[in-house]
Design an enzyme around this catalytic site. Structure first.
Site, PDB file in Angstrom:
ATOM      1  N   CYS A  18      13.882  56.621  46.111  1.00  0.00           N
ATOM      2  CA  CYS A  18      13.810  57.748  45.299  1.00  0.00           C
ATOM      3  C   CYS A  18      13.670  57.378  43.924  1.00  0.00           C
ATOM      4  O   CYS A  18      13.904  56.040  43.593  1.00  0.00           O
ATOM      5  CB  CYS A  18      14.682  59.011  45.453  1.00  0.00           C
ATOM      6  SG  CYS A  18      16.378  58.199  45.006  1.00  0.00           S
ATOM      7  N   HIS A  80      25.410  56.565  41.549  1.00  0.00           N
ATOM      8  CA  HIS A  80      26.071  57.660  41.872  1.00  0.00           C
ATOM      9  C   HIS A  80      27.059  58.131  41.011  1.00  0.00           C
ATOM     10  O   HIS A  80      27.910  59.256  41.170  1.00  0.00           O
ATOM     11  CB  HIS A  80      27.053  57.012  43.013  1.00  0.00           C
ATOM     12  CG  HIS A  80      26.444  56.376  43.891  1.00  0.00           C
ATOM     13  ND1 HIS A  80      26.466  54.924  44.185  1.00  0.00           N
ATOM     14  CD2 HIS A  80      25.521  56.853  44.886  1.00  0.00           C
ATOM     15  CE1 HIS A  80      25.746  54.471  45.387  1.00  0.00           C
ATOM     16  NE2 HIS A  80      25.209  55.491  45.824  1.00  0.00           N
ATOM     17  N   CYS A 102      22.054  58.396  38.371  1.00  0.00           N
ATOM     18  CA  CYS A 102      20.801  59.288  38.498  1.00  0.00           C
ATOM     19  C   CYS A 102      20.825  60.416  37.807  1.00  0.00           C
ATOM     20  O   CYS A 102      21.875  61.107  37.757  1.00  0.00           O
ATOM     21  CB  CYS A 102      20.784  59.570  40.119  1.00  0.00           C
ATOM     22  SG  CYS A 102      19.246  60.652  40.462  1.00  0.00           S
ATOM     23  N   HIS A 130      33.621  59.472  48.800  1.00  0.00           N
ATOM     24  CA  HIS A 130      32.398  59.148  48.386  1.00  0.00           C
ATOM     25  C   HIS A 130      32.218  59.036  46.606  1.00  0.00           C
ATOM     26  O   HIS A 130      32.556  60.041  46.048  1.00  0.00           O
ATOM     27  CB  HIS A 130      31.113  60.149  48.666  1.00  0.00           C
ATOM     28  CG  HIS A 130      29.801  59.610  48.625  1.00  0.00           C
ATOM     29  ND1 HIS A 130      29.223  59.582  47.333  1.00  0.00           N
ATOM     30  CD2 HIS A 130      28.865  59.123  49.461  1.00  0.00           C
ATOM     31  CE1 HIS A 130      27.963  59.040  47.555  1.00  0.00           C
ATOM     32  NE2 HIS A 130      27.646  58.668  48.798  1.00  0.00           N
ATOM     33  N   GLU A 132      29.742  59.398  44.333  1.00  0.00           N
ATOM     34  CA  GLU A 132      29.246  60.415  43.676  1.00  0.00           C
ATOM     35  C   GLU A 132      30.409  61.590  43.492  1.00  0.00           C
ATOM     36  O   GLU A 132      30.432  62.314  42.775  1.00  0.00           O
ATOM     37  CB  GLU A 132      27.963  60.954  44.426  1.00  0.00           C
ATOM     38  CG  GLU A 132      27.327  62.263  43.504  1.00  0.00           C
ATOM     39  CD  GLU A 132      26.097  62.783  44.498  1.00  0.00           C
ATOM     40  OE1 GLU A 132      26.176  63.889  44.117  1.00  0.00           O
ATOM     41  OE2 GLU A 132      25.614  61.942  44.833  1.00  0.00           O
ATOM     42  N   THR A 170      24.568  65.293  46.039  1.00  0.00           N
ATOM     43  CA  THR A 170      23.083  65.257  45.951  1.00  0.00           C
ATOM     44  C   THR A 170      22.476  64.861  47.269  1.00  0.00           C
ATOM     45  O   THR A 170      21.306  64.997  47.582  1.00  0.00           O
ATOM     46  CB  THR A 170      22.405  64.703  44.873  1.00  0.00           C
ATOM     47  OG1 THR A 170      22.990  63.198  44.946  1.00  0.00           O
ATOM     48  CG2 THR A 170      23.087  65.111  43.630  1.00  0.00           C
ATOM     49  N   CYS A 200      19.210  66.497  46.001  1.00  0.00           N
ATOM     50  CA  CYS A 200      18.117  66.211  45.337  1.00  0.00           C
ATOM     51  C   CYS A 200      16.725  66.539  46.175  1.00  0.00           C
ATOM     52  O   CYS A 200      16.944  66.298  47.373  1.00  0.00           O
ATOM     53  CB  CYS A 200      18.484  64.700  44.898  1.00  0.00           C
ATOM     54  SG  CYS A 200      17.867  63.233  45.865  1.00  0.00           S
ATOM     55  N   ASN A 230      22.922  59.931  52.439  1.00  0.00           N
ATOM     56  CA  ASN A 230      21.372  60.297  52.996  1.00  0.00           C
ATOM     57  C   ASN A 230      20.790  59.508  54.104  1.00  0.00           C
ATOM     58  O   ASN A 230      20.154  60.156  54.838  1.00  0.00           O
ATOM     59  CB  ASN A 230      20.508  60.233  51.644  1.00  0.00           C
ATOM     60  CG  ASN A 230      19.980  59.014  51.388  1.00  0.00           C
ATOM     61  OD1 ASN A 230      18.995  58.631  51.979  1.00  0.00           O
ATOM     62  ND2 ASN A 230      20.451  58.203  50.609  1.00  0.00           N
ATOM     63  N   SER A 273      17.524  54.860  49.427  1.00  0.00           N
ATOM     64  CA  SER A 273      18.067  53.732  48.893  1.00  0.00           C
ATOM     65  C   SER A 273      17.279  52.391  49.509  1.00  0.00           C
ATOM     66  O   SER A 273      18.074  51.059  49.152  1.00  0.00           O
ATOM     67  CB  SER A 273      19.378  53.132  48.582  1.00  0.00           C
ATOM     68  OG  SER A 273      20.301  53.704  49.864  1.00  0.00           O
TER      69      SER A 273
END
Length: 322
Positions: A18, A80, A102, A130, A132, A170, A200, A230, A273
């Site tokens: 992404c 993240h 991001c 996590h 993020e 996200t 996202c 993801n 990723s």
């Protein structure tokens, strides 16, 4: 081989990198070129084993915390995101920081700060631990509580049921997040949504592509690392959308040939990723088993790009001007 039992691959599009991941990886590459090795990176720049090992070979040193970075050195913050406390510690240690967070994660951080400034209780939907989620919750630790799925909604305790808002990590499953929000809204009818969707575009698009192809697949293989949220979600989405089986692998060598027994159609995709070279390796391996026919299943086109972090852009411009 008759048409009815021909072997084929359905290849999801979009898949792989992404815009946020591409920006983060290029940031480390450009920093190595601009400043020379070593460049320190707090946490994995993105959650992919191949990407991390490739950057390590070029001179990147990955650390868990900023106190492992020598004073005065350059450190890149991962895609993240990090909490304000991490920024403060880096400043204390006089580190030169390059923030590769991001921009879509930065958007969630800003929403958290705004909701906290309004003294709202904030429900952050995401996976505890996590990176993020740790970064976002660090923006307003006194206001945020983490909920990991609809089953945890009953545990939520708030000061005022009419003054609650929600945000999300996200990289979650769109459907599960919607289910969590529905459960929250039953408890808190005046629940305030974020101003725009937190999940996202790339996460949503990759899940949609898998949903489109999974019903035709006996097997879906997702290329991605097991710490990539993801990527893990794509396996779950494939099974929920009708694939008979689905597996997550870091690279083609980890594909188990026994998965192919009785399989005519294999679906292939990759997490946000994952560089496409890893997908091509898998397609080559599948072709060796007779799955040479590859058809792309395209559900969206992506053209979004993000500029490099401002600290790096400034130094690149300065060098270009000399």
């Amino acid at each position: 081989m008759t048409a009815s039992n021909r072997r084929r691959v359905l290849l999801a599009k979009p898949r792989g990198y992404c815009a946020g991941v591409d920006r983060a990886v290029v940031t480390v590459e450009k920093a190595l070129e601009q400043y020379g090795a070593p460049i320190y990176v707090r946490k994995q720049i993105v959650h992919n084993t191949h990407v991390v090992s490739t950057l390590e070979k070029r001179g990147a040193i990955f650390v868990e915390e900023t106190d492992q970075v020598p004073e005065g050195a350059i450190v890149v913050f991962s895609a993240h995101g990090v909490s304000p406390m991490v920024h403060e510690e880096a400043q204390r240690r006089q580190l030169k920081t390059i923030d590769a967070t991001c921009p879509l994660v930065t958007k969630v951080h800003k929403e958290a700060k705004r909701f906290a400034a309004e003294d709202r209780d904030i429900i952050l939907i995401g996976h505890t631990g996590h990176e993020e989620v740790e970064g976002t919750s660090g923006e307003a630790p006194d206001h945020i509580q983490i909920v990991d799925g609809p089953d945890e909604v009953d545990k939520v305790q708030v000061r005022n049921p009419d003054n609650v808002s929600w945000l999300s990590q996200t990289t979650l499953s769109v459907d599960e997040t919607n289910a969590t929000v529905d459960a929250l809204r039953k408890r808190f009818p005046n629940l305030l949504d974020p101003p725009s969707d937190d999940i996202c575009y790339a996460t949503s698009n990759r899940q949609d592509a898998v949903k489109a192809m999974a019903p035709e697949c006996e097997l879906v293989i997702v290329v991605g690392s097991d710490n990539s949220s993801n990527s893990v979600r794509l396996v779950e989405v494939a099974l929920e959308a009708g694939a008979d089986s689905a597996h997550l692998i870091d690279n083609a060598a980890l594909m188990d040939a026994s998965w192919l027994e009785g399989v005519q159609t294999v679906g292939v995709t990759s997490g946000a990723s994952v560089p496409d070279i890893l997908v091509q390796d898998l397609l080559d391996r599948l072709a060796g088993y007779g799955y040479g026919e590859v058809t792309e299943v395209e559900t969206a086109q992506e053209s979004l790009t993000f500029s490099l972090p401002k600290e790096l852009r400034r130094d690149l411009r300065a060098e270009a001007a000399t």
